[in-house]
Write a protein that holds these residues in place. Sequence first.
Motif, short mmCIF file in Angstrom:
data_model
loop_
_atom_site.label_atom_id
_atom_site.label_comp_id
_atom_site.label_asym_id
_atom_site.label_seq_id
_atom_site.Cartn_x
_atom_site.Cartn_y
_atom_site.Cartn_z
N PHE A 81 2.06 6.20 5.34
CA PHE A 81 1.26 7.19 5.22
C PHE A 81 1.50 8.06 3.83
O PHE A 81 0.92 9.25 3.37
N SER A 85 -1.34 6.18 2.31
CA SER A 85 -2.71 6.13 4.12
C SER A 85 -3.17 4.80 3.50
O SER A 85 -2.81 3.35 2.85
N GLU A 127 -6.27 10.51 7.88
CA GLU A 127 -5.46 11.28 6.47
C GLU A 127 -6.31 10.72 5.16
O GLU A 127 -6.15 11.83 3.79
#
Length: 406
Positions: A81, A85, A127
């Motif tokens: 993350f 990502s 994301e």
Amino acid sequence: MPGLIRFRWIAIVSLLLGTIPLLKWGYLDKRHFPYIIAVLTLLAILNVLAHSIWPKQEDYGQKQVLVHLWVDLLAASGLLFVSGSADNPFVSILCIHSFLGGMLLRKKASYVFGASVLLLLTLLQYETWLDSQKTVGIDFSELSLRFLSQWVLITASWFVSHYFSSLLARKEKRIRLLQDRQHQADRLKALGALTAGFSHQLATPMNSLKLRMERGLRKLPDESSGAREEFEKAQSSLDECVRVFQHMASVFSRSSQSELQRVELPVLVKDLIGVWEKENPGIVVESHLTIDSLWCRLQTLAFSQTLFDLLDNALEASPAQSPLYVRLFQEDTWAVLEVVDKGSGISAEILSRLGEPFVTGKEAGNGLGIYSAQMMAQASGGDFVITNNVSGKGVTSRIRLPLEEK
């Protein structure tokens, strides 16, 4: 668990080394570097604790393994993350987690972990998709194709490892079952050899004793009715001992020396049931025999005697006028013969030891019929079990024999 701990150490070292090119190529912001170090430190602490606790544990269950895999998965997802990502080339590390989950976990736990990996992958992709909305000139078709390939790789990793893990588990279970059967067969054969030896050694003195008792009985005066009765009882007991030894020796001889013959089982069973019904008029045998042609290689004489013994046992256990049931059907690569009665069943204590000579639930029995059935089935490459019926009434005697090609 030791393998999982070693794998985690390898992953920690690899991630530490992997941060260098990520920083250099701009996939990782320098501000996130302390966060990565903190995550790896926590993983190292977990590994040390697991290594110190594991030797004290007798066995790690599926829940403990699932928790450890979840911790690793969350750590890897957290690192991804903050470092691109799903656009991070190291996102393929989720394939390793998926593979481990399919290999180390069973049944429900494996499916739950596989779904967890896909869920986190979806969050990572979401994301990345949000970030792509802020970037000009992004080819969304290429991005979608990359997302799809990630899903396929991770799902395939889990499926392959889960399939082969299940296959190995079945093979392992089969091997343990065969080992248990071989151990039981060796024990029964040893008992049979011992009994055959006893029978041979005791035959001469027992026959001599029997002749002397008959001679003594003839010499008793007619008025000695009490002594004559005692002699007759002793002679009857001696005859019973001789019959038991002869039966045991014949069982061992049949199971170890008879040749296997190729027979069509439905035809043989139908003929044997007809013979037994003629010897037991008035007894109803409900036969449910398959119409398929099932060929097996077995000892015909031993099999015939076994079926007769099972029908006799079922008749003795059943209430008056109660029918007996015989079923013959195919189950995968096996021919299965079942003899079912509606008696009172067998106690758990006796059921766990059935098949051992002289272990029986009958007052006047000696357990040699069940012993003979086990020896016959094992000599043919099959097995024999007795279970209480689910209804609570009676038992089912089940013989399973390997099928041969027609």
